[in-house]
Design a protein around this motif. Structure first.
Motif, short mmCIF file in Angstrom:
data_model
loop_
_atom_site.label_atom_id
_atom_site.label_comp_id
_atom_site.label_asym_id
_atom_site.label_seq_id
_atom_site.Cartn_x
_atom_site.Cartn_y
_atom_site.Cartn_z
N VAL A 1 0.82 -1.17 0.29
CA VAL A 1 -0.45 -0.01 0.43
C VAL A 1 0.51 1.03 -0.13
O VAL A 1 0.71 1.73 -0.45
N VAL A 2 2.07 1.41 0.94
CA VAL A 2 2.68 2.64 0.64
C VAL A 2 3.62 2.74 -0.39
O VAL A 2 3.96 4.32 -0.59
N VAL A 3 4.37 1.71 -0.37
CA VAL A 3 5.05 1.69 -1.48
C VAL A 3 4.16 2.57 -3.14
O VAL A 3 5.08 2.45 -3.98
N THR A 4 3.06 1.65 -3.10
CA THR A 4 1.91 2.51 -4.16
C THR A 4 1.95 4.06 -4.41
O THR A 4 1.86 4.51 -5.22
N ASP A 5 1.77 4.13 -3.34
CA ASP A 5 1.55 5.85 -2.76
C ASP A 5 2.29 6.01 -1.81
O ASP A 5 1.70 6.39 -0.41
N PRO A 6 3.52 6.17 -2.03
CA PRO A 6 4.56 7.29 -0.90
C PRO A 6 3.66 8.08 0.40
O PRO A 6 4.73 7.88 1.11
N ARG A 7 3.33 9.10 -0.24
CA ARG A 7 2.30 10.08 0.76
C ARG A 7 1.51 9.28 1.23
O ARG A 7 2.01 10.08 2.27
N LYS A 8 0.94 8.25 1.66
CA LYS A 8 0.79 7.48 2.81
C LYS A 8 1.30 7.25 3.74
O LYS A 8 1.51 7.55 4.63
N ALA A 9 2.65 6.67 3.41
CA ALA A 9 3.58 6.00 4.48
C ALA A 9 4.73 7.86 5.02
O ALA A 9 5.19 7.68 6.14
N ASN A 10 4.41 8.35 3.93
CA ASN A 10 5.17 10.03 5.18
C ASN A 10 3.71 10.21 5.63
O ASN A 10 4.20 10.45 6.57
N ALA A 11 2.78 10.44 5.34
CA ALA A 11 2.20 10.52 6.49
C ALA A 11 1.44 9.71 7.69
O ALA A 11 1.27 10.81 8.56
#
Lengths: 210, 210
Positions: A106-116
């Motif tokens: 999930v987070v590698v697909t959308d790094p914004r989510k990992a950042n948040a």
DNA sequence: CGAAATTGACAACGACTGTTATCACACTAT
DNA sequence: ATAGTGTGATAACAGTCGTTGTCAATTTCG
């Protein structure tokens, strides 16, 4: 005062939900580009092409928007991990690997989510409390869904909770390092390594000092 | 322009260092009470009973003060851990426990330092980069000082680094939970548990998939 | 069509920000 | 004692903040 009838074909509540989603989506961009300090009512509104009125239509507070954004990411990661774990076999090792891989996906697909999730949520007050609660709940959830763990007694369960916290924090650190480029590893190797860490810590935490 | 002669008995450079220390000390208070958002040039100056002139005498920027504060805490924790590890015996388990206990001792004595290190440093941009570098350096330092690890090859060493990152992040999460009251554990039990986690992860990370 | 609702752009308010400058007062040195 | 330096309080500047309100244009409904 409150919208009731349709506008340009879409009903009122759907419009409202659309704006709410747009705000949540935009705050992830703001967090990625300018960090927590770059998030303000004005900046989020300008970036989402909305006006402050529609911000206050959906959120009382800026913190409320941040919490909502983090929550949406948490839900996505948790449901992906749980689904993958349920789809995996009966072996604990296989389940753990599936859960880690799905969450990482999930987070590698959308790094914004990992950042948040890993960065912004750690620093800000109300967001940190939310993160605490989420991490604890998620840890308990992991324990419940791990056959090797959910048969524990009460005192052992407290130690299991500490173990789960450890695993969460460690994984977050490694994943953040990988996504930021500081740790160069293929996804397969990374997930393998994390799985090894989990199984090692779980084995040590249960059998070692049992 | 620059101070040269003594004032009220103390020489100029000592006065300057005193004000610098006061600012660093004060920013830890601000971080504890009002979080990262409560840190501003004005708030720090007001709280330390200094004027903005003396802020800019010691720091170009607000971020520079934050970085200096975090660095001072990092140095303290690192030196305490290393000293304890050096004073411990030859066994890896004993060394690990001594290092963890010493590091935990620093932050449990002054929770402001844990807050600055584990909370504030995670959210803010320049501070986060600093934290990344510190965690990586600290991880390497741990590897070098652990007999069981410092004899590794290059590719194994990269995996050791990921392991060290995992251990750092996991420990931070557990320590933060303990200091915030969410995880109720005696210091001895906490240190024991962390030591177990470390040894378990290290053993698994080396022997398991070696 | 005409009335009501929804939208978007923008102004206004006080409060706070970083930063620099100004002022009188305390102290030091000659 | 007198000139010069260190100090502390405070003002000023432009900018952004959260929040509320206003006003014209667009769309829907009777």
């Amino acid at each position: 005062m409150v919208s009731t009838r349709a506008y340009r074909g879409v009903p009122a509540d759907e419009r409202r939900e659309l704006r709410r989603s747009a705000l949540i989506e935009t705050v992830l961009d703001c967090l990625r580009d300018d960090g927590l300090g770059g998030v303000s009512v004005r900046s989020v509104c300008a970036r989402s092409r909305l006006t402050p009125r529609y911000f206050y239509e959906n959120f009382d507070d800026l913190d409320q928007l941040l919490v909502a954004a983090v929550d949406s990411v948490v839900d996505e990661v948790a449901s992906a991990s749980l689904a993958a774990m349920a789809a995996a076999g009966d072996e604990t090792a296989t389940q753990v690997r599936a859960a880690i891989d799905a969450g990482y996906g999930v987070v590698v697909t959308d790094p914004r989510k990992a950042n948040a999730l890993l960065v912004a949520a750690a620093g800000h007050g109300p967001l940190r409390e939310r993160r605490h609660r989420v991490v604890t709940d998620y840890a308990d959830l992991i324990i419940d869904n791990l056959p090797a763990l959910n048969a524990l007694g009460l005192s052992e369960r407290r130690r299991a909770r500490a173990t789960a916290l450890f695993l969460m924090g460690g994984s977050a650190e490694v994943i953040e390092a990988a996504l930021s480029g500081r740790l160069r590893m293929s996804r397969a190797r990374l997930v393998d390594h994390l799985t090894t860490m989990w199984l090692g810590a779980l084995g040590a935490g249960l059998g070692g000092t049992g």
